[in-house]
Every structure is written in structure tokens, then in C-alpha cells.
Motif scaffolding. Sequence first.
Motif, mmCIF file in Angstrom:
data_model
loop_
_atom_site.group_PDB
_atom_site.id
_atom_site.type_symbol
_atom_site.label_atom_id
_atom_site.label_comp_id
_atom_site.label_asym_id
_atom_site.label_seq_id
_atom_site.Cartn_x
_atom_site.Cartn_y
_atom_site.Cartn_z
ATOM 1 N N PRO A 76 0.765 -1.149 0.155
ATOM 2 C CA PRO A 76 0.084 -0.011 -0.045
ATOM 3 C C PRO A 76 0.681 1.326 0.010
ATOM 4 N N ARG A 90 2.401 2.204 -3.692
ATOM 5 C CA ARG A 90 1.325 2.171 -4.932
ATOM 6 C C ARG A 90 1.802 3.197 -5.861
ATOM 7 N N THR A 96 -0.636 2.905 7.824
ATOM 8 C CA THR A 96 -1.592 1.849 7.036
ATOM 9 C C THR A 96 -2.327 1.411 7.745
ATOM 10 N N GLN A 133 -8.280 -2.125 7.263
ATOM 11 C CA GLN A 133 -9.041 -1.425 6.095
ATOM 12 C C GLN A 133 -8.484 -1.854 4.736
ATOM 13 N N THR A 134 -7.181 -2.062 4.638
ATOM 14 C CA THR A 134 -6.554 -2.596 3.510
ATOM 15 C C THR A 134 -7.152 -4.148 2.957
ATOM 16 N N LYS A 135 -6.933 -4.818 4.084
ATOM 17 C CA LYS A 135 -7.442 -6.307 3.706
ATOM 18 C C LYS A 135 -8.850 -6.096 3.416
ATOM 19 N N GLU A 162 -10.602 -3.944 1.801
ATOM 20 C CA GLU A 162 -10.794 -3.227 0.494
ATOM 21 C C GLU A 162 -10.124 -3.556 -0.486
ATOM 22 N N ASP A 163 -8.519 -4.105 -0.593
ATOM 23 C CA ASP A 163 -7.824 -4.453 -1.422
ATOM 24 C C ASP A 163 -6.841 -5.586 -0.897
ATOM 25 N N GLU A 164 -7.174 -6.739 -0.981
ATOM 26 C CA GLU A 164 -6.255 -7.801 -0.376
ATOM 27 C C GLU A 164 -5.460 -8.159 -1.325
#
Length: 712
Positions: free
Chosen positions: A254, A257, A273, A277-279, A281-283
Motif C-alpha cells: 500500500p 502504490r 497503514t 481496512q486494506t485487507k 478493500e484490496d487484499e
Amino acid sequence: MNSGNRQRLLAVATLLTISLTVLAQKENMETIADTHHLSAYIVAALMIGVFVMIFSNRLFYFRQREVSAKAQQQNSQLGLVLTSNKTQVWTYDYAKHLYTLLSVKGEEEKTYVPIDFSQFFDSNEFTQLHKAVIALPDSHKEPEPIVIRGSKPEDGSAPRIYKVNLTILHRDKKGKAKTLLGTQRDITDNRMRKEKTRNMALRYHTVFNSSLVDMIYYGEDGYMTDINDKACETFGVTDREALMARKVKITDIPSYRDLDYDHLENLLMSSITDIDQTKREDERIPEVTVKGKFYYECAVSAIRDKDRKLLGVIAAGRDITDMVDSHHRQQQDALLLEKRTKDIQDYINNINYSLKVSGVRLVNYHPDNHELEIFSDLNQVQYSLSQIRCASLLAPSDQRKARGLLLRMDHRTPGIFTSTVQTRFHDEQGRTIFLTFSMVPVTEKGSDRISHYFGMLRNDTEMVYTERQLIKETKKAQETEELKNTFLLNMSYEIRTPLNAVIGFAQLFNGPHDVEDEPVFSEEIKRNTNELLALVNDILYISRLDAKMVEFNYQETDFATLFEGYCYMGLSSLSNDVKIQVENPYNHLMVKIDEQNVGEVIQKLCVNAARVTKAGSIRAKYDYRHGELNITIEDTGKGLSAKDLPHVFDRFVRDENNQREGTGLDMAIIKELVELMGGTIEVQSEEGKGSAVYVIIPCEMTAMEKKTEIIV
């Protein structure tokens, strides 16, 4: 000899041959066998032979010279190649068992027997080389290059390392090896570079895998190629092989990027980070198992070759979540500490302000050095006094008490000490200053031993004088209460006396009596009624004075006219045996006074004088001096004894014969009126000779006109 020279020489020989042939053709064929001609032919043939021999010799010379030059040029080129490659060439003659070392020009330099040739190499390793040389003719496969160390240099440095290639150079007609060619190349620098590279790689892997920071390496295509154990631990990666097999690209991270990978140089960055939330939304990297908000600090460096081509990127970082959380806690603690410090400072400032406003001081007494410290605030010692100095500042009457207090503290006596002492100093009002000490013992940490005494020093001057005044006022109030009770008793008695007389004489009218007595009864009833009325009026008036209900109206008044009028009103009941003297030194005296109340004072004084004077004279006078009216009433009446004079202003006071003049309230009313107007009154009297009353009333004079003569 170049081709141009050869062609020119060949052309000359051809021309000579043709010339001789032409000459021969011109001769007569008949004379061709002539001796003379035959000799000429022989000479010509010899000359041609000599010329051909010379021509051949020159031709061979020039050809040999050309070949030698070309060979020398090739040898020079070969020498340059060998020199640049750090290569040496030598041969081995199988028949003679000799080694020949060639120079870089290809010429033979020196021939060595094997034992002499071995001096250029390590003795043990040369033995293997010589065995390989001897065994090569019988070998049916290509020989492997042999790596051999040179002899140890005299300067003590490391020996050189050579790579030797062996090959058969000449064979005889039967195919038997005749000469062997050996080329040895110095690979010391290459070997050292390889060793250095290997050591660097070893150190790299050692540092990479044992580093205390996270190390991740990305290849030139941006995919992860290596990750150390510390990074796996930081990101919670338990299966390293699965992570590497996923082909993670740097832009899958992340924080990276938006990274321009191809133009990356050196980058220092910190990132925050939210892993959860990252997992959601965008794993992209499920192997990462850390959770929550993740703070990370990283240095990303590009690795490029000498042509600036990107070889890879290495990222070295560390998890600073705990450090950031600690920093946040430190900031919160710092803010809290700052707030607490501010609160404490405000508290100290409030205490200092309270000390300043209240006049209270803090005190420390140290038994060890017998010194008393006085603080004007919590941060500053105002005075530091010894015991002798402390005692010298006190009044002699309290020095002994102060020494006793200090002695008890020197002996570290437990308990709280409180004492009020009188000093030698005076305040702005001229009062002696009284100080109160309150001392509390302070013990040493972890011990019951008293280290010093702490307390407060308070200026109790106002309190002491207030208490004294309170005692005085209490006593006065008690006396006033007694006087009030006595007044009430006297008042009830004084009222009942004329009232009983009125009632008694009124009842005599209803009983048997002589008609001639009725005028006497009526006169007594009238006299007692007037006395009762005057008494009630005085009681009501003095009650108004006590309650401060009497109003004062100061106006500009001609006191010269007012004084005579009120004097004569008060002396109207005087007998003809008494002479009246009213002295008025002014035609006009305009002053600002309360006419009614000043007139009441003058009239009552004259009434009292007329009441006690049966013969002689009464003298009334006044004058204006320095903003004051000075009024004097003198009489030649019976006067007052020395015992009765101090009680002249008391209420309902009777003399030794139980007699009183008037209502018993006249002089008390006069005194209160004068004092309420800011004046003073004084009485001088001698029994049997009369009295004199002096009244002073402050006022403001606006105009005056004195008489030229005083008429008595």
C-alpha cells in the motif's frame, strides 16, 4: 621487398635478354661459330647468369625481409594480446625434457630443466603440473585447465595464481607428441575479484538475513526476490516460501502504490497503514497477518550498474508502531505534565498571591543551624534570621517566650507550636505589630527524626487590637447594658413619680376635701403633668439620638441673631435675682450649621443654668476661631462636687441628696447632639461657686461683621 620493386626488377631482366637476342640476330649466321663471336656469347651468357643470380639474391632478400617484418608485427600484436591478458607462453620438449619460456615477442628466452622451471611455481603444485604435462600425450580427452600458485614473492605478499592450458604443439611423422605448448594466464586479480564478490555476497546474505531491520529485495522487474527473517517477523509472515511463490510486486505494498519504480533513486519515507481496512478493500498479500494501524519507516534505494541500468531495489525499514505509540503517550504525558505543572504553578501563584494579599509568610526553622527562614513566596527566601536576631526584633516582654519556643524546636520536640509575640515594629497607624507563628514538624523520609519545622507567620496586629477593642467594647456594651437597664428602671421610676402624683391629686378631688385646697391640687396636677410631658419628650428624643434617627440640615445661618434668641428663650424662667449677660461680638456671622440642633444645645444649656442658679449671674458668650464656634455658658449656681462631676452626662443621675435637676436627660442629650455634629463639650464646676460649660462646634464661615463695641 614490396611488389612494385619486384615488378621493376623483372622488367629490367627481360629487357636485357631481349637486347642480347636482337644483337645475335643481327650477326651473320655464318660467323656465329667464330671464336671471337663465341667468346662474346659466352661472356654475355655469364653476364646474364650473374645478373640472374644477383636478381634472385635480391629477390630472396627482399622476400625474407618482408616475411620477417610481418612475423615481427604479428609477434608484436601477439605480445600485446598476451600482455593485456597477463599470459605467458612456454613449451616442453618431450625428447630433451626441457622447458622453454618464450618472450612476449615469441622469441626463445631461456631453456630450463624441470627442477629449474619449478622455481616459478609452488613446489607442490608444480609437481602436479609436471605430471599433467608428461601424461598429456597418452590422454584421450581434452586436458582440463590447471590452476597453480606461483612462487612466494620476496616482499612477503601473496603468491600469484595462474591458469595453465596445455596442448600438443608438434607431432612427428608417427603422430607421437614432440612439443607441448603451455599458456599460463595470471588470474590473481580475477580470483581476488571473485573472492571479493563472493565475500561481499556472503556478507550481503549475512547482513540481509541477520539484520536487525527489515530487508526486502525487489528485482529489476519490481518483483520481490528476497526477504529476511526480521521482515517476516515484522509483517507476521509465517510461510516465507508461499510469499515468494506469490510473486509480490512492489506496487502491491500500500505504501508503494504510487512509486515510480523505473526512475527511483533513494527515498526515505514514513507511512501509516490501516491493515484491517486494506485487507477489506484490496487484499493482495494474504500472508501478512499483522492487524490494526501500522506505522512504518523505510529507506528505499535503487541499485544500478555503471550504465545506470536498474538492477534492483532494496528496502530497509522497521516497524515504528510501538515507538509512535510511545511517542504519542509521551506527548500525552508531556501535555498532562505541562497541565499539571501549570496547575501547580497556578496553585503556587495563587498561594503567593494569597500570601501577598493576606500578609502571611511561610517559615522554615532548621534545628541544625538554628536559623529561621521567612518566605515572601514559595520560591524566594525573604529573610534568614539567627536566634539572637529573632529575639532582638521582639519586645522585651515576649523575648523569653520566643526563646522557649526556639529551644523546644532545637530539641526537636514533636507537636504543633503556636505563639503570638509582640515586636518592636509599628504599622502605619502607629500600632505595635503582633506576629503569630504556627510551626509543624517535618520528619525525614523513612525516619521519625524531625529534620525541620515548617509553618506560617501571620501579622495578627489587627486581630490583637480588634480583640482588645472587642474586649473594651464588650465591657462598654456590658456597662451600656447595665446603664440601659438602669435607665429603664430609672425611666419607669421617673415616669411613675409624676404620674402617681397626678393620679393621687386627681383622686383627692373625689374624696372629702376643702374647697380651698382645690387650687393646690390643680397646680400640682399641672406641674407634674408638665414634668411628665417634658420627661417623655426627652426620652423620645434621646431614643431617636441613640437610633441615629435625628437628621442634620446644614444651611447658611446668621449665628449672631440665632445665639441671642436661643439664650433668652432658655433663660426666660430666670428669677429677677439673677443677672443675665449675653455677649455677642458680631453684627453678622454667616456660618453653615444645623440651626435647629445648635439652637437646641444653646437653649438646654441656658435652661440648666437657670435651673441651678437662684442668685448671682449667668453669662453666655461665643466666638469664631479657625473654623470652629466656641460657645461658653457660665453660672454662679450651686455647682457640682468633685464626686458628681464625672457623671454630669449620665442619665437620670442624682446627687448625694438623691436630688436631680430637670428630667435627668438634659446633659446626656446635649452631649450626644454636640458629638453627632462633630463637636466637643466640657464642664468645669466647683461646689457652691457655679459651673462653666464649653462647647466647640466645627463649621464653615462665609461672611462676618464684628461690632466695634461690645455692649454688656
